[in-house]
Scaffold this active site. Structure first.
Site, mmCIF file in Angstrom:
data_model
loop_
_atom_site.group_PDB
_atom_site.id
_atom_site.type_symbol
_atom_site.label_atom_id
_atom_site.label_comp_id
_atom_site.label_asym_id
_atom_site.label_seq_id
_atom_site.Cartn_x
_atom_site.Cartn_y
_atom_site.Cartn_z
ATOM 1 N N ARG A 12 0.845 -1.210 0.000
ATOM 2 C CA ARG A 12 0.000 0.000 0.000
ATOM 3 C C ARG A 12 0.870 1.246 0.000
ATOM 4 O O ARG A 12 2.026 1.211 0.412
ATOM 5 C CB ARG A 12 -0.864 0.037 1.265
ATOM 6 C CG ARG A 12 -1.807 -1.119 1.395
ATOM 7 C CD ARG A 12 -2.449 -1.144 2.771
ATOM 8 N NE ARG A 12 -3.016 0.144 3.111
ATOM 9 C CZ ARG A 12 -3.353 0.527 4.336
ATOM 10 N NH1 ARG A 12 -3.168 -0.292 5.349
ATOM 11 N NH2 ARG A 12 -3.857 1.715 4.560
ATOM 12 N N ASN A 82 10.269 0.151 4.739
ATOM 13 C CA ASN A 82 9.267 1.196 4.501
ATOM 14 C C ASN A 82 8.133 1.175 5.520
ATOM 15 O O ASN A 82 7.498 2.198 5.764
ATOM 16 C CB ASN A 82 8.702 1.007 3.082
ATOM 17 C CG ASN A 82 7.420 1.768 2.873
ATOM 18 O OD1 ASN A 82 7.424 2.985 2.698
ATOM 19 N ND2 ASN A 82 6.295 1.065 2.932
ATOM 20 N N TYR A 147 6.654 9.326 16.608
ATOM 21 C CA TYR A 147 7.020 9.143 15.195
ATOM 22 C C TYR A 147 8.319 9.891 14.864
ATOM 23 O O TYR A 147 9.210 9.366 14.190
ATOM 24 C CB TYR A 147 5.855 9.651 14.345
ATOM 25 C CG TYR A 147 5.952 9.412 12.865
ATOM 26 C CD1 TYR A 147 5.472 8.235 12.289
ATOM 27 C CD2 TYR A 147 6.480 10.377 12.015
ATOM 28 C CE1 TYR A 147 5.529 8.032 10.921
ATOM 29 C CE2 TYR A 147 6.543 10.184 10.643
ATOM 30 C CZ TYR A 147 6.059 9.008 10.099
ATOM 31 O OH TYR A 147 6.117 8.812 8.734
ATOM 32 N N GLY A 178 8.693 14.012 2.420
ATOM 33 C CA GLY A 178 7.833 15.018 3.028
ATOM 34 C C GLY A 178 6.411 14.490 3.056
ATOM 35 O O GLY A 178 6.192 13.285 3.237
ATOM 36 N N TYR A 179 5.447 15.373 2.892
ATOM 37 C CA TYR A 179 4.034 14.962 2.938
ATOM 38 C C TYR A 179 3.612 14.443 1.566
ATOM 39 O O TYR A 179 3.629 15.175 0.576
ATOM 40 C CB TYR A 179 3.159 16.129 3.421
ATOM 41 C CG TYR A 179 3.245 16.293 4.922
ATOM 42 C CD1 TYR A 179 4.408 16.799 5.510
ATOM 43 C CD2 TYR A 179 2.209 15.892 5.756
ATOM 44 C CE1 TYR A 179 4.512 16.909 6.900
ATOM 45 C CE2 TYR A 179 2.304 16.006 7.140
ATOM 46 C CZ TYR A 179 3.458 16.516 7.697
ATOM 47 O OH TYR A 179 3.572 16.617 9.060
HETATM 48 N N1 CAA Z 1 2.135 24.237 16.388
HETATM 49 C C1 CAA Z 1 1.683 24.886 17.484
HETATM 50 N N2 CAA Z 1 0.506 24.629 18.050
HETATM 51 C C2 CAA Z 1 -0.259 23.687 17.499
HETATM 52 C C3 CAA Z 1 0.143 22.987 16.348
HETATM 53 C C4 CAA Z 1 1.383 23.306 15.778
HETATM 54 N N3 CAA Z 1 1.839 22.680 14.697
HETATM 55 N N4 CAA Z 1 -0.818 22.095 16.034
HETATM 56 C C5 CAA Z 1 -1.802 22.247 16.951
HETATM 57 N N5 CAA Z 1 -1.461 23.213 17.831
HETATM 58 C C6 CAA Z 1 -2.245 23.680 18.971
HETATM 59 C C7 CAA Z 1 -3.682 23.925 18.596
HETATM 60 O O1 CAA Z 1 -3.850 25.191 18.020
HETATM 61 C C8 CAA Z 1 -4.369 23.832 19.953
HETATM 62 O O2 CAA Z 1 -4.141 25.031 20.645
HETATM 63 P P1 CAA Z 1 -5.240 25.612 21.648
HETATM 64 O O3 CAA Z 1 -5.431 24.556 22.710
HETATM 65 O O4 CAA Z 1 -4.630 26.869 22.172
HETATM 66 O O5 CAA Z 1 -6.470 25.823 20.810
HETATM 67 C C9 CAA Z 1 -3.547 22.749 20.638
HETATM 68 O O6 CAA Z 1 -2.322 22.660 19.958
HETATM 69 C C10 CAA Z 1 -4.235 21.410 20.550
HETATM 70 O O7 CAA Z 1 -3.539 20.547 21.372
HETATM 71 P P2 CAA Z 1 -4.171 19.183 21.827
HETATM 72 O O8 CAA Z 1 -3.256 18.471 22.738
HETATM 73 O O9 CAA Z 1 -5.596 19.411 22.293
HETATM 74 O O10 CAA Z 1 -4.150 18.406 20.477
HETATM 75 P P3 CAA Z 1 -5.309 17.679 19.699
HETATM 76 O O11 CAA Z 1 -5.806 16.561 20.529
HETATM 77 O O12 CAA Z 1 -6.277 18.693 19.166
HETATM 78 O O13 CAA Z 1 -4.531 17.057 18.460
HETATM 79 C C11 CAA Z 1 -2.718 16.677 16.935
HETATM 80 C C12 CAA Z 1 -3.293 17.565 18.054
HETATM 81 C C13 CAA Z 1 -2.967 15.190 17.160
HETATM 82 C C14 CAA Z 1 -1.243 16.915 16.926
HETATM 83 C C15 CAA Z 1 -3.365 17.103 15.613
HETATM 84 O O14 CAA Z 1 -3.163 18.475 15.446
HETATM 85 C C16 CAA Z 1 -2.727 16.383 14.430
HETATM 86 O O15 CAA Z 1 -3.113 15.277 14.084
HETATM 87 N N6 CAA Z 1 -1.742 17.004 13.788
HETATM 88 C C17 CAA Z 1 -1.092 16.424 12.601
HETATM 89 C C18 CAA Z 1 0.252 15.955 12.975
HETATM 90 C C19 CAA Z 1 0.956 15.549 11.689
HETATM 91 O O16 CAA Z 1 1.353 16.368 10.879
HETATM 92 N N7 CAA Z 1 1.143 14.253 11.478
HETATM 93 C C20 CAA Z 1 1.777 13.803 10.297
HETATM 94 C C21 CAA Z 1 1.123 12.548 9.835
HETATM 95 S S1 CAA Z 1 1.687 12.058 8.219
HETATM 96 C C22 CAA Z 1 3.235 11.511 8.492
HETATM 97 O O17 CAA Z 1 3.717 11.417 9.566
HETATM 98 C C23 CAA Z 1 4.009 11.100 7.269
HETATM 99 C C24 CAA Z 1 5.296 11.781 7.201
HETATM 100 O O18 CAA Z 1 6.328 11.150 7.400
HETATM 101 C C25 CAA Z 1 5.333 13.192 6.798
#
Ligand code: CAA
Length: 240
Positions: A12, A82, A147, A178-179
Site C-alpha cells: 500500500r 518502509n 514518530y 515530506g508529505y
Molecule cells: N504548532 C503549534 N501549536 C499547534 C500545532 C502546531 N503545529 N498544532 C496544533 N497546535 C495547537 C492547537 O492550536 C491547539 O491550541 P489551543 O489549545 O490553544 O487551541 C492545541 O495545539 C491542541 O492541542 P491538543 O493536545 O488538544 O491536540 P489535539 O488533541 O487537538 O490534536 C494533533 C493535536 C494530534 C497533533 C493534531 O493536530 C494532528 O493530528 N496534527 C497532525 C500531525 C501531523 O502532521 N502528522 C503527520 C502525519 S503524516 C506523516 O507522519 C508522514 C510523514 O512522514 C510526513
C-alpha cells in the site's frame, strides 16, 4: 538471475509504489505486509508481486520471514524498510502503547529486518538497504514525539549500519519523504493539512512514485558509492 528485493509495508501507499518501481527495474520483488489481507490479495492480483504477512515489529517473525523468502524466492539482495505507522497525539495525551508501538514498528522494524538480511548480503558481497525516514524525523512535528523520535532514529541507524556494510559491498541509505498523498497523510485533520501544504514551496503534496524513483536509484548498480546518505524528497518544505 535478477536480484531479489523485499519491501516492508510494500502492498500500500509509498511501499506499493516502491514495489512496483523495483519490479519495473527488473528485480524480483516480494512485498511484506502486516494487516490488510484484502488489500494484499488485490495488490498481488494486480501486480503479480507475492505478499508475505508478518509484523516487522516482531523480531523472530522477521528473521523467520526473511529465511522463508530466501528459500522460496531467493537470497535477499535489496531491503527497503518502509513499513511504518502513526499514532499522533500531543505528549500529555499519548499513551505508553502509542509511544512503544511506533518505536517497535517504525524503528525496531529496521533492526529486525536488517538482522534477517545482512548476513546473506555480507556473504555474497553485495547489498542495498534503503530505510524510509521522514521530514518529521529531521524537523520534528507537533503531535508526533513518537514518530519523530523513531524516524530520527532511522537516520542514525542508517549512518551506523552504512559504516558496517561498506567493506562488504552493502550500501545503506535513507530517504526522508515530506508529505505524500497517501492514506497516512489523508488521516491528518484537514485544517492542519492545509497549513502544512501552505508551507511546501512546490505547492502540493508529493506522489508516492516520486519517492519510489529515489529508492530505485539507491538500489541500483550505479549507486555503489552512495552510502550513509539521506535523500530528502519534500517539495522544499525542509532544506536540511
Ligand atoms: N504548532 C503549534 N501549536 C499547534 C500545532 C502546531 N503545529 N498544532 C496544533 N497546535 C495547537 C492547537 O492550536 C491547539 O491550541 P489551543 O489549545 O490553544 O487551541 C492545541 O495545539 C491542541 O492541542 P491538543 O493536545 O488538544 O491536540 P489535539 O488533541 O487537538 O490534536 C494533533 C493535536 C494530534 C497533533 C493534531 O493536530 C494532528 O493530528 N496534527 C497532525 C500531525 C501531523 O502532521 N502528522 C503527520 C502525519 S503524516 C506523516 O507522519 C508522514 C510523514 O512522514 C510526513
Amino acid at each position: 538471475m535478477s536480484r531479489v528485493a523485499i519491501v516492508t509495508g510494500g502492498t500500500r501507499g509509498i511501499g506499493r509504489a516502491i514495489s512496483e518501481a523495483l519490479k519495473a527495474e527488473g528485480l524480483t520483488v516480494v512485498a511484506n505486509y502486516a494487516g490488510n489481507d484484502e488489500k494484499a490479495r488485490v495488490f498481488t492480483g494486480e501486480t503479480g508481486i507475492p505478499a508475505y504477512k508478518w509484523d516487522v515489529g516482531d523480531h523472530q517473525a522477521c528473521v523467520d520471514g526473511c529465511a522463508r523468502v530466501a528459500s522460496e524466492v531467493g537470497p535477499i539482495d535489496v531491503l527497503v524498510n518502509n513499513a511504518g505507522i502513526t499514532r499522533d497525539a500531543t505528549l500529555l495525551k499519548m499513551s505508553f502503547e502509542d509511544w512503544y508501538d511506533v518505536m517497535r514498528i517504525n524503528l525496531g522494524g529496521c533492526f529486525n529486518m536488517a538482522k534477517g538480511c545482512f548476513a546473506g548480503m555480507k556473504e555474497r558481497g553485495w547489498g542495498r538497504i534503503v530505510n524510509i525516514g521522514s521530514i518529521n524525523g529531521q524537523a520534528g512535528q507537533y503531535g508526533q514525539v513518537n514518530y519523530a523520535a523513531a524516524k530520527s532514529g532511522i537516520h542514525g541507524f542508517t549512518k551506523a549500519l552504512a559504516q558496517e556494510g561498506a567493506r562488504f559491498g552493502i550500501t545503506v541509505n535513507a530517504i526522508a519523504p515530506g508529505y505524500i498523498d497517501t492514506d497516512m497523510v489523508a488521516a491528518v485533520p484537514e485544517n492542519v493539512l492545509e497549513k502544512i501544504v501552505a508551507r511546501i514551496p512546490v505547492g502540493r503534496l508529493g506522489h508516492a512514485e516520486e519517492i519510489a524513483r529515489g529508492v530505485t536509484f539507491l538500489c541500483s548498480e550505479h549507486a555503489g558509492f552512495v552510502t550513509g546518505s539521506t535523500l530528502s524528497i519534500n517539495g522544499g518544505q525542509h532544506m536540511y
